[in-house]
Motif scaffolding. Structure first.
Motif, short mmCIF file in Angstrom:
data_model
loop_
_atom_site.label_atom_id
_atom_site.label_comp_id
_atom_site.label_asym_id
_atom_site.label_seq_id
_atom_site.Cartn_x
_atom_site.Cartn_y
_atom_site.Cartn_z
N PHE A 7 -12.93 12.45 -17.32
CA PHE A 7 -13.56 13.65 -16.81
C PHE A 7 -12.92 14.89 -17.41
O PHE A 7 -11.72 14.92 -17.68
CB PHE A 7 -13.43 13.72 -15.28
CG PHE A 7 -14.43 12.86 -14.56
CD1 PHE A 7 -15.79 13.12 -14.64
CD2 PHE A 7 -14.00 11.79 -13.79
CE1 PHE A 7 -16.71 12.34 -13.98
CE2 PHE A 7 -14.92 10.99 -13.10
CZ PHE A 7 -16.28 11.26 -13.21
N ASN A 8 -13.76 15.90 -17.66
CA ASN A 8 -13.27 17.17 -18.17
C ASN A 8 -12.31 17.81 -17.16
O ASN A 8 -12.53 17.70 -15.95
CB ASN A 8 -14.46 18.11 -18.41
CG ASN A 8 -14.08 19.36 -19.15
OD1 ASN A 8 -13.55 20.30 -18.56
ND2 ASN A 8 -14.37 19.39 -20.44
N PRO A 9 -11.24 18.47 -17.61
CA PRO A 9 -10.31 19.12 -16.68
C PRO A 9 -10.98 20.11 -15.73
O PRO A 9 -10.49 20.34 -14.62
CB PRO A 9 -9.32 19.84 -17.62
CG PRO A 9 -9.37 19.06 -18.88
CD PRO A 9 -10.78 18.56 -19.01
N THR A 52 -25.73 22.69 -8.52
CA THR A 52 -25.14 22.32 -9.82
C THR A 52 -25.42 23.38 -10.87
O THR A 52 -24.57 23.68 -11.71
CB THR A 52 -25.76 20.99 -10.31
OG1 THR A 52 -25.84 20.10 -9.21
CG2 THR A 52 -24.94 20.39 -11.42
N ARG A 53 -26.62 23.95 -10.83
CA ARG A 53 -27.01 24.95 -11.83
C ARG A 53 -26.06 26.13 -11.84
O ARG A 53 -25.60 26.56 -12.90
CB ARG A 53 -28.44 25.43 -11.57
CG ARG A 53 -28.91 26.50 -12.54
CD ARG A 53 -30.34 26.91 -12.30
NE ARG A 53 -30.49 27.59 -11.02
CZ ARG A 53 -31.68 28.02 -10.56
NH1 ARG A 53 -32.78 27.80 -11.24
NH2 ARG A 53 -31.75 28.65 -9.39
N PHE A 82 -15.40 22.52 -10.81
CA PHE A 82 -16.82 22.30 -10.61
C PHE A 82 -17.09 21.70 -9.23
O PHE A 82 -17.97 22.17 -8.49
CB PHE A 82 -17.37 21.38 -11.71
CG PHE A 82 -18.75 20.86 -11.46
CD1 PHE A 82 -19.86 21.66 -11.68
CD2 PHE A 82 -18.96 19.57 -10.98
CE1 PHE A 82 -21.14 21.19 -11.44
CE2 PHE A 82 -20.23 19.09 -10.74
CZ PHE A 82 -21.32 19.91 -10.97
N VAL A 83 -16.34 20.68 -8.87
CA VAL A 83 -16.53 20.01 -7.58
C VAL A 83 -16.23 20.96 -6.41
O VAL A 83 -16.95 20.99 -5.41
CB VAL A 83 -15.67 18.74 -7.49
CG1 VAL A 83 -15.69 18.16 -6.07
CG2 VAL A 83 -16.16 17.69 -8.49
N LEU A 84 -15.16 21.77 -6.55
CA LEU A 84 -14.83 22.74 -5.49
C LEU A 84 -15.95 23.77 -5.34
O LEU A 84 -16.29 24.16 -4.21
CB LEU A 84 -13.50 23.43 -5.81
CG LEU A 84 -12.24 22.58 -5.62
CD1 LEU A 84 -11.01 23.33 -6.11
CD2 LEU A 84 -12.07 22.19 -4.14
N MET A 85 -16.49 24.22 -6.46
CA MET A 85 -17.62 25.15 -6.40
C MET A 85 -18.80 24.50 -5.66
O MET A 85 -19.42 25.12 -4.79
CB MET A 85 -18.08 25.53 -7.81
CG MET A 85 -17.19 26.52 -8.53
SD MET A 85 -17.93 26.93 -10.14
CE MET A 85 -16.73 28.10 -10.77
N GLY A 144 -17.89 32.81 -10.14
CA GLY A 144 -17.27 31.62 -9.58
C GLY A 144 -16.68 31.85 -8.20
O GLY A 144 -15.89 31.03 -7.71
N LYS A 145 -17.06 32.95 -7.54
CA LYS A 145 -16.51 33.28 -6.21
C LYS A 145 -17.35 32.60 -5.12
O LYS A 145 -17.95 33.23 -4.25
CB LYS A 145 -16.51 34.80 -6.00
CG LYS A 145 -15.77 35.58 -7.08
CD LYS A 145 -14.27 35.35 -7.02
CE LYS A 145 -13.53 36.22 -8.03
NZ LYS A 145 -12.08 35.94 -8.02
#
Length: 444
Positions: free
Chosen positions: A229-231, A66-67, A236-239, A380-381
Protein backbone atom coordinates in the motif's frame (compact mmCIF):
# COMPACT_ATOMS: atom_id res chain seq x y z
CA UNK A 1 5.48 28.87 -11.11
CA UNK A 2 2.37 30.79 -10.01
CA UNK A 3 -1.00 29.06 -10.05
CA UNK A 4 -3.63 30.66 -12.26
CA UNK A 5 -6.82 31.65 -10.36
CA UNK A 6 -8.29 34.00 -12.96
CA UNK A 7 -12.01 33.82 -13.65
CA UNK A 8 -11.22 32.26 -17.04
CA UNK A 9 -9.19 29.46 -15.43
CA UNK A 10 -11.73 28.93 -12.64
CA UNK A 11 -14.46 28.62 -15.28
CA UNK A 12 -12.28 26.24 -17.29
CA UNK A 13 -12.38 23.91 -14.28
CA UNK A 14 -15.82 24.82 -12.93
CA UNK A 15 -18.00 24.68 -16.05
CA UNK A 16 -17.04 21.11 -17.06
CA UNK A 17 -17.35 20.10 -13.39
CA UNK A 18 -20.76 21.79 -13.29
CA UNK A 19 -21.93 19.86 -16.35
CA UNK A 20 -20.47 16.68 -14.89
CA UNK A 21 -22.08 17.32 -11.51
CA UNK A 22 -25.60 17.86 -12.78
CA UNK A 23 -25.60 14.41 -14.41
CA UNK A 24 -26.27 12.76 -11.03
CA UNK A 25 -29.44 14.71 -10.18
CA UNK A 26 -30.46 14.54 -13.84
CA UNK A 27 -30.58 10.74 -13.50
CA UNK A 28 -33.00 11.12 -10.59
CA UNK A 29 -34.93 14.05 -12.08
CA UNK A 30 -35.38 12.17 -15.35
CA UNK A 31 -36.77 9.17 -13.48
CA UNK A 32 -39.05 11.48 -11.48
CA UNK A 33 -40.32 13.43 -14.52
CA UNK A 34 -40.98 10.36 -16.66
CA UNK A 35 -42.35 8.15 -13.88
CA UNK A 36 -44.54 11.01 -12.65
CA UNK A 37 -46.31 11.03 -16.02
CA UNK A 38 -46.99 7.31 -16.53
CA UNK A 39 -50.58 6.16 -16.97
CA UNK A 40 -50.78 3.81 -13.98
CA UNK A 41 -50.29 4.88 -10.34
CA UNK A 42 -48.07 7.84 -11.25
CA UNK A 43 -48.19 9.49 -7.81
CA UNK A 44 -47.27 6.28 -5.98
CA UNK A 45 -44.49 5.57 -8.47
CA UNK A 46 -43.10 9.10 -8.09
CA UNK A 47 -43.19 8.75 -4.31
CA UNK A 48 -41.29 5.44 -4.53
CA UNK A 49 -38.62 6.98 -6.78
CA UNK A 50 -38.18 9.78 -4.23
CA UNK A 51 -37.78 7.42 -1.29
CA UNK A 52 -35.35 5.10 -3.06
CA UNK A 53 -33.36 7.99 -4.50
CA UNK A 54 -32.91 9.37 -0.99
CA UNK A 55 -31.61 6.01 0.27
CA UNK A 56 -29.33 5.37 -2.71
CA UNK A 57 -27.98 8.93 -2.47
CA UNK A 58 -27.12 8.17 1.14
CA UNK A 59 -25.15 5.07 0.11
CA UNK A 60 -23.38 6.90 -2.70
CA UNK A 61 -22.50 9.88 -0.51
CA UNK A 62 -21.22 7.65 2.29
CA UNK A 63 -18.87 5.63 0.09
CA UNK A 64 -18.47 8.15 -2.72
CA UNK A 65 -16.33 10.37 -0.49
CA UNK A 66 -13.44 8.54 -2.14
CA UNK A 67 -13.57 11.23 -4.81
CA UNK A 68 -12.83 14.06 -2.39
CA UNK A 69 -10.07 12.15 -0.59
CA UNK A 70 -8.33 11.09 -3.81
CA UNK A 71 -8.71 14.57 -5.31
CA UNK A 72 -7.26 16.22 -2.19
CA UNK A 73 -4.18 13.99 -2.01
CA UNK A 74 -3.50 14.05 -5.76
CA UNK A 75 -3.94 17.84 -6.10
CA UNK A 76 -1.66 18.53 -3.13
CA UNK A 77 1.04 16.33 -4.66
CA UNK A 78 0.58 18.07 -8.01
CA UNK A 79 1.09 21.42 -6.26
CA UNK A 80 4.21 20.10 -4.50
CA UNK A 81 5.43 18.55 -7.79
CA UNK A 82 5.54 15.07 -6.20
CA UNK A 83 2.88 13.21 -8.19
CA UNK A 84 5.11 10.15 -8.74
CA UNK A 85 4.85 9.35 -5.04
CA UNK A 86 1.13 8.55 -5.16
CA UNK A 87 0.53 7.14 -8.66
CA UNK A 88 -0.57 3.75 -7.32
CA UNK A 89 -2.89 5.24 -4.66
CA UNK A 90 -6.03 5.77 -6.83
CA UNK A 91 -6.11 2.12 -7.98
CA UNK A 92 -5.79 0.92 -4.39
CA UNK A 93 -8.54 3.31 -3.26
CA UNK A 94 -10.85 2.27 -6.12
CA UNK A 95 -10.37 -1.42 -5.29
CA UNK A 96 -11.18 -0.84 -1.61
CA UNK A 97 -14.31 1.19 -2.26
CA UNK A 98 -15.77 -1.05 -4.99
CA UNK A 99 -15.21 -4.08 -2.76
CA UNK A 100 -17.22 -2.37 -0.02
CA UNK A 101 -20.03 -1.72 -2.48
CA UNK A 102 -20.62 -5.45 -2.94
CA UNK A 103 -20.90 -5.85 0.83
CA UNK A 104 -23.49 -3.06 0.86
CA UNK A 105 -25.53 -4.76 -1.87
CA UNK A 106 -25.48 -8.13 -0.09
CA UNK A 107 -26.51 -6.56 3.23
CA UNK A 108 -29.36 -4.38 1.91
CA UNK A 109 -30.86 -6.38 -0.99
CA UNK A 110 -32.64 -9.03 1.17
CA UNK A 111 -33.95 -6.37 3.58
CA UNK A 112 -35.23 -3.79 1.10
CA UNK A 113 -38.81 -4.03 2.41
CA UNK A 114 -37.73 -3.46 6.01
CA UNK A 115 -35.48 -0.56 4.98
CA UNK A 116 -38.23 1.35 3.19
CA UNK A 117 -40.72 0.74 5.98
CA UNK A 118 -38.33 2.89 8.04
CA UNK A 119 -39.10 5.68 5.57
CA UNK A 120 -42.81 5.26 6.39
CA UNK A 121 -43.49 3.70 3.00
CA UNK A 122 -46.51 1.38 2.93
CA UNK A 123 -48.88 -0.45 0.59
CA UNK A 124 -48.29 0.29 -3.10
CA UNK A 125 -45.54 2.86 -2.43
CA UNK A 126 -43.62 0.25 -0.42
CA UNK A 127 -44.03 -2.38 -3.15
CA UNK A 128 -42.81 0.01 -5.84
CA UNK A 129 -39.89 1.12 -3.65
CA UNK A 130 -38.68 -2.47 -3.21
CA UNK A 131 -38.99 -3.26 -6.93
CA UNK A 132 -37.21 -0.05 -7.97
CA UNK A 133 -34.41 -0.43 -5.40
CA UNK A 134 -33.60 -4.07 -6.20
CA UNK A 135 -32.82 -3.04 -9.77
CA UNK A 136 -31.19 0.36 -9.12
CA UNK A 137 -28.75 -0.97 -6.51
CA UNK A 138 -27.12 -3.23 -9.13
CA UNK A 139 -25.50 -0.11 -10.59
CA UNK A 140 -23.96 0.84 -7.24
CA UNK A 141 -20.43 -0.58 -7.79
CA UNK A 142 -20.22 1.06 -11.22
CA UNK A 143 -21.27 4.42 -9.76
CA UNK A 144 -18.62 4.25 -7.01
CA UNK A 145 -15.96 3.23 -9.53
CA UNK A 146 -16.81 6.24 -11.72
CA UNK A 147 -16.84 8.63 -8.75
CA UNK A 148 -13.40 7.45 -7.63
CA UNK A 149 -11.98 7.87 -11.14
CA UNK A 150 -13.43 11.39 -11.22
CA UNK A 151 -11.46 12.08 -8.02
CA UNK A 152 -8.22 11.16 -9.77
CA UNK A 153 -9.08 13.41 -12.72
CA UNK A 154 -9.94 16.32 -10.42
CA UNK A 155 -6.67 15.95 -8.55
CA UNK A 156 -4.89 16.20 -11.90
CA UNK A 157 -6.78 19.50 -12.54
CA UNK A 158 -8.84 17.82 -15.26
CA UNK A 159 -12.62 18.26 -15.23
CA UNK A 160 -13.07 17.92 -19.01
CA UNK A 161 -13.06 14.13 -19.28
CA UNK A 162 -15.43 13.61 -16.33
CA UNK A 163 -17.76 16.03 -18.14
CA UNK A 164 -17.68 13.90 -21.30
CA UNK A 165 -18.36 10.75 -19.29
CA UNK A 166 -21.24 12.41 -17.44
CA UNK A 167 -22.85 13.67 -20.65
CA UNK A 168 -22.73 10.13 -22.03
CA UNK A 169 -24.37 8.81 -18.85
CA UNK A 170 -27.09 11.46 -18.64
CA UNK A 171 -27.96 11.28 -22.35
CA UNK A 172 -28.16 7.50 -22.38
CA UNK A 173 -30.30 7.55 -19.23
CA UNK A 174 -32.83 9.97 -20.72
CA UNK A 175 -33.12 7.98 -23.97
CA UNK A 176 -33.41 4.65 -22.15
CA UNK A 177 -35.93 6.08 -19.67
CA UNK A 178 -38.29 7.07 -22.49
CA UNK A 179 -37.87 3.74 -24.27
CA UNK A 180 -38.13 1.43 -21.27
CA UNK A 181 -40.72 3.28 -19.17
CA UNK A 182 -43.19 4.08 -21.97
CA UNK A 183 -42.18 1.30 -24.35
CA UNK A 184 -42.14 1.23 -28.14
CA UNK A 185 -45.35 0.11 -29.79
CA UNK A 186 -44.91 -3.37 -31.23
CA UNK A 187 -41.33 -3.74 -29.97
CA UNK A 188 -41.01 -3.10 -26.22
CA UNK A 189 -43.80 -3.28 -23.67
CA UNK A 190 -44.00 -0.37 -21.18
CA UNK A 191 -42.00 -1.30 -18.05
CA UNK A 192 -43.12 1.71 -15.97
CA UNK A 193 -41.06 2.15 -12.77
CA UNK A 194 -38.93 -0.94 -13.50
CA UNK A 195 -37.93 0.58 -16.84
CA UNK A 196 -36.67 3.70 -15.07
CA UNK A 197 -34.52 1.56 -12.78
CA UNK A 198 -33.02 -0.45 -15.66
CA UNK A 199 -32.29 2.75 -17.60
CA UNK A 200 -30.30 4.14 -14.66
CA UNK A 201 -28.28 0.94 -14.21
CA UNK A 202 -27.36 0.73 -17.90
CA UNK A 203 -26.30 4.41 -17.86
CA UNK A 204 -24.11 3.77 -14.79
CA UNK A 205 -22.39 0.81 -16.47
CA UNK A 206 -21.69 2.92 -19.56
CA UNK A 207 -20.18 5.70 -17.44
CA UNK A 208 -17.89 3.24 -15.62
CA UNK A 209 -16.62 1.81 -18.92
CA UNK A 210 -15.83 5.25 -20.34
CA UNK A 211 -14.25 6.34 -17.03
CA UNK A 212 -11.83 3.39 -17.17
CA UNK A 213 -11.07 4.06 -20.84
CA UNK A 214 -10.27 7.75 -20.40
CA UNK A 215 -8.20 7.27 -17.23
CA UNK A 216 -5.99 4.70 -18.94
CA UNK A 217 -5.85 6.60 -22.23
CA UNK A 218 -5.35 10.17 -20.98
CA UNK A 219 -3.32 9.79 -17.76
CA UNK A 220 -0.35 7.83 -16.43
CA UNK A 221 -2.38 6.53 -13.46
CA UNK A 222 -2.90 2.74 -13.55
CA UNK A 223 -6.15 0.97 -12.65
CA UNK A 224 -4.58 -2.33 -11.58
CA UNK A 225 -4.10 -2.31 -7.77
CA UNK A 226 -0.68 -3.32 -6.50
CA UNK A 227 1.01 -3.95 -3.17
CA UNK A 228 2.48 -2.70 -0.91
CA UNK A 229 0.00 0.00 0.00
CA UNK A 230 1.07 3.56 -0.74
CA UNK A 231 2.29 5.44 2.38
CA UNK A 232 -0.53 7.95 1.83
CA UNK A 233 -3.17 5.22 2.20
CA UNK A 234 -3.30 5.88 5.95
CA UNK A 235 -4.17 9.55 5.39
CA UNK A 236 -6.66 8.49 2.74
CA UNK A 237 -8.40 6.11 5.16
CA UNK A 238 -8.53 8.76 7.91
CA UNK A 239 -10.07 11.22 5.45
CA UNK A 240 -12.63 8.60 4.44
CA UNK A 241 -13.51 7.82 8.06
CA UNK A 242 -14.09 11.50 8.88
CA UNK A 243 -16.09 11.98 5.70
CA UNK A 244 -17.99 8.77 6.47
CA UNK A 245 -19.13 10.14 9.84
CA UNK A 246 -19.90 13.48 8.20
CA UNK A 247 -21.98 11.83 5.51
CA UNK A 248 -23.89 9.75 8.03
CA UNK A 249 -24.87 13.04 9.69
CA UNK A 250 -25.84 14.48 6.30
CA UNK A 251 -28.02 11.48 5.59
CA UNK A 252 -29.66 11.68 9.00
CA UNK A 253 -30.95 15.02 7.73
CA UNK A 254 -32.19 13.51 4.49
CA UNK A 255 -33.70 10.51 6.29
CA UNK A 256 -35.74 12.65 8.69
CA UNK A 257 -36.83 14.94 5.86
CA UNK A 258 -37.95 12.02 3.69
CA UNK A 259 -39.56 10.08 6.55
CA UNK A 260 -41.55 13.10 7.75
CA UNK A 261 -42.67 13.96 4.21
CA UNK A 262 -43.80 10.35 3.66
CA UNK A 263 -45.78 10.39 6.92
CA UNK A 264 -47.84 13.35 5.67
CA UNK A 265 -49.29 11.35 2.75
CA UNK A 266 -48.62 10.38 -0.88
CA UNK A 267 -49.12 13.89 -2.30
CA UNK A 268 -46.62 15.33 0.20
CA UNK A 269 -43.85 12.81 -0.46
CA UNK A 270 -44.41 13.28 -4.21
CA UNK A 271 -44.14 17.08 -3.80
CA UNK A 272 -41.09 16.64 -1.55
CA UNK A 273 -39.50 14.39 -4.20
CA UNK A 274 -39.81 17.11 -6.82
CA UNK A 275 -38.60 19.89 -4.50
CA UNK A 276 -35.64 18.01 -3.03
CA UNK A 277 -34.46 16.80 -6.44
CA UNK A 278 -34.55 20.38 -7.70
CA UNK A 279 -32.59 21.34 -4.57
CA UNK A 280 -30.07 18.62 -5.45
CA UNK A 281 -29.87 19.99 -9.00
CA UNK A 282 -29.00 23.44 -7.63
CA UNK A 283 -26.42 21.87 -5.33
CA UNK A 284 -24.75 20.02 -8.17
CA UNK A 285 -24.72 23.11 -10.39
CA UNK A 286 -22.86 24.95 -7.62
CA UNK A 287 -20.64 21.89 -7.25
CA UNK A 288 -18.84 23.02 -10.40
CA UNK A 289 -17.40 26.00 -8.51
CA UNK A 290 -17.02 23.92 -5.35
CA UNK A 291 -14.96 21.52 -7.47
CA UNK A 292 -12.81 24.37 -8.77
CA UNK A 293 -12.28 25.42 -5.14
CA UNK A 294 -11.43 21.84 -4.24
CA UNK A 295 -8.96 21.40 -7.09
CA UNK A 296 -7.21 24.76 -6.79
CA UNK A 297 -7.15 24.94 -2.98
CA UNK A 298 -5.46 21.54 -2.78
CA UNK A 299 -2.85 22.61 -5.31
CA UNK A 300 -2.27 25.99 -3.62
CA UNK A 301 -2.05 24.32 -0.19
CA UNK A 302 0.51 21.84 -1.53
CA UNK A 303 2.51 24.77 -2.95
CA UNK A 304 2.06 26.77 0.33
CA UNK A 305 0.71 29.73 -1.65
CA UNK A 306 -1.50 30.99 1.20
CA UNK A 307 -2.06 34.55 -0.05
CA UNK A 308 -3.31 33.23 -3.37
CA UNK A 309 -5.52 30.81 -1.47
CA UNK A 310 -7.21 33.73 0.34
CA UNK A 311 -7.71 35.53 -2.98
CA UNK A 312 -9.24 32.39 -4.45
CA UNK A 313 -11.73 32.10 -1.57
CA UNK A 314 -12.80 35.73 -1.96
CA UNK A 315 -13.41 35.25 -5.67
CA UNK A 316 -15.41 32.08 -5.08
CA UNK A 317 -17.59 33.79 -2.47
CA UNK A 318 -18.47 36.48 -5.02
CA UNK A 319 -19.12 34.01 -7.82
CA UNK A 320 -21.11 31.75 -5.50
CA UNK A 321 -23.51 34.49 -4.38
CA UNK A 322 -24.08 35.56 -8.01
CA UNK A 323 -24.79 31.95 -9.07
CA UNK A 324 -27.17 31.45 -6.15
CA UNK A 325 -29.13 34.58 -7.04
CA UNK A 326 -29.32 33.52 -10.70
CA UNK A 327 -30.59 30.05 -9.72
CA UNK A 328 -33.24 31.63 -7.50
CA UNK A 329 -34.39 34.03 -10.22
CA UNK A 330 -34.58 31.31 -12.89
CA UNK A 331 -36.63 29.16 -10.53
CA UNK A 332 -38.95 32.10 -9.78
CA UNK A 333 -39.53 32.82 -13.48
CA UNK A 334 -40.28 29.14 -14.21
CA UNK A 335 -42.08 28.56 -10.90
CA UNK A 336 -45.29 27.01 -12.23
CA UNK A 337 -44.04 25.33 -15.43
CA UNK A 338 -41.39 23.46 -13.40
CA UNK A 339 -44.03 21.80 -11.24
CA UNK A 340 -46.18 20.79 -14.21
CA UNK A 341 -43.13 19.20 -15.83
CA UNK A 342 -43.12 16.53 -13.12
CA UNK A 343 -46.79 15.90 -12.40
CA UNK A 344 -50.34 16.87 -13.33
CA UNK A 345 -51.79 15.88 -9.94
CA UNK A 346 -53.36 19.09 -8.50
CA UNK A 347 -52.80 18.04 -4.87
CA UNK A 348 -49.12 17.32 -5.47
CA UNK A 349 -48.69 20.61 -7.35
CA UNK A 350 -50.37 22.55 -4.55
CA UNK A 351 -48.04 21.04 -1.93
CA UNK A 352 -45.01 21.66 -4.16
CA UNK A 353 -45.84 25.30 -4.95
CA UNK A 354 -46.34 26.01 -1.24
CA UNK A 355 -42.67 25.24 -0.44
CA UNK A 356 -40.69 25.68 -3.66
CA UNK A 357 -40.07 29.36 -2.85
CA UNK A 358 -38.05 28.28 0.21
CA UNK A 359 -35.79 26.16 -2.02
CA UNK A 360 -35.20 29.22 -4.23
CA UNK A 361 -34.56 31.66 -1.36
CA UNK A 362 -31.88 29.42 0.18
CA UNK A 363 -29.86 29.09 -3.07
CA UNK A 364 -27.27 31.87 -2.33
CA UNK A 365 -26.76 30.37 1.15
CA UNK A 366 -26.31 26.92 -0.38
CA UNK A 367 -23.65 28.15 -2.79
CA UNK A 368 -21.49 29.51 0.04
CA UNK A 369 -21.81 26.34 2.11
CA UNK A 370 -21.04 24.04 -0.82
CA UNK A 371 -18.11 26.09 -2.13
CA UNK A 372 -16.41 26.09 1.27
CA UNK A 373 -17.16 22.39 1.60
CA UNK A 374 -15.14 21.99 -1.59
CA UNK A 375 -12.31 24.18 -0.38
CA UNK A 376 -11.98 22.30 2.92
CA UNK A 377 -12.01 18.96 1.09
CA UNK A 378 -9.20 20.20 -1.15
CA UNK A 379 -7.24 21.21 1.95
CA UNK A 380 -7.81 17.77 3.47
CA UNK A 381 -9.47 19.33 6.54
CA UNK A 382 -12.03 16.54 6.82
CA UNK A 383 -12.15 16.52 10.63
CA UNK A 384 -13.49 20.07 10.77
CA UNK A 385 -16.02 19.30 8.03
CA UNK A 386 -17.18 16.35 10.13
CA UNK A 387 -17.64 18.44 13.27
CA UNK A 388 -19.52 21.21 11.46
CA UNK A 389 -22.02 18.79 9.95
CA UNK A 390 -22.56 16.98 13.25
CA UNK A 391 -23.35 20.37 14.83
CA UNK A 392 -25.64 21.57 12.05
CA UNK A 393 -27.56 18.28 11.89
CA UNK A 394 -28.07 17.37 15.53
CA UNK A 395 -28.15 20.81 17.15
CA UNK A 396 -29.81 22.83 14.38
CA UNK A 397 -31.77 20.79 11.81
CA UNK A 398 -33.39 18.13 14.01
CA UNK A 399 -34.56 20.47 16.82
CA UNK A 400 -36.04 22.94 14.31
CA UNK A 401 -37.75 20.14 12.35
CA UNK A 402 -39.28 18.62 15.51
CA UNK A 403 -40.47 22.03 16.70
CA UNK A 404 -42.06 23.12 13.41
CA UNK A 405 -43.54 19.67 12.75
CA UNK A 406 -45.19 19.87 16.16
CA UNK A 407 -46.78 23.12 14.95
CA UNK A 408 -48.14 21.16 11.93
CA UNK A 409 -46.05 23.06 9.34
CA UNK A 410 -45.61 19.85 7.29
CA UNK A 411 -43.33 20.48 4.24
CA UNK A 412 -42.67 24.02 5.45
CA UNK A 413 -41.12 22.49 8.58
CA UNK A 414 -38.76 20.37 6.48
CA UNK A 415 -37.52 23.11 4.16
CA UNK A 416 -37.23 25.81 6.82
CA UNK A 417 -35.14 23.37 8.89
CA UNK A 418 -32.96 22.65 5.84
CA UNK A 419 -32.42 26.41 5.37
CA UNK A 420 -31.08 26.82 8.91
CA UNK A 421 -29.04 23.64 8.47
CA UNK A 422 -27.34 25.20 5.44
CA UNK A 423 -26.60 28.43 7.35
CA UNK A 424 -25.08 26.42 10.21
CA UNK A 425 -22.87 24.57 7.70
CA UNK A 426 -21.58 27.59 5.77
CA UNK A 427 -20.80 30.29 8.35
CA UNK A 428 -18.43 28.21 10.56
CA UNK A 429 -16.44 27.10 7.49
CA UNK A 430 -15.91 30.69 6.29
CA UNK A 431 -14.84 31.81 9.78
CA UNK A 432 -12.47 28.86 10.30
CA UNK A 433 -10.89 29.27 6.87
CA UNK A 434 -10.03 32.90 7.51
CA UNK A 435 -8.71 32.10 11.00
CA UNK A 436 -6.40 29.46 9.55
CA UNK A 437 -5.05 31.19 6.47
CA UNK A 438 -5.13 34.96 6.99
CA UNK A 439 -2.15 34.77 9.44
CA UNK A 440 -0.26 32.44 7.08
CA UNK A 441 -0.96 34.72 4.10
CA UNK A 442 0.41 37.71 5.99
CA UNK A 443 3.68 35.83 6.64
CA UNK A 444 4.15 34.97 2.94
Amino acid sequence: MSINISLKHINKLAIPALISGVSEPILSLTDAAIVGNIQVNATESLAAVGIVTTFISMLIWVLGQTRSAISSIVSQHVGANKLDRIKNLPAQAIFIITSLSFIIICSTYPFAKQIFKLYNASNLILDYSVVYYKIRVLGFPFTLFTIAVFGAFRGLQNTYHPMIISIIGATSNIILDIILVYGIDGLINPMNIQGAAYASVIAQVLMACFAAFYLLKKTTIPLKPSLPFNPEIKRFVLMILNLFIRTIALNVTLYFASAYATSYGAEYIAAYTIAINLWFLGAFIVDGYASAGNILSGKLFGKKAYATLITLSNKLIKYGVIIGIILGLVGAILYYPIGRLFTKDPQVLKAFYNVFWIVLVMQPLCTLAFIFDGIFKGLGKMKYLRNVLLFSTFLVFIPILFWLDNLDYKLHAIFIAITFWIIARGIPLIIKFRQLFLPLAQKN
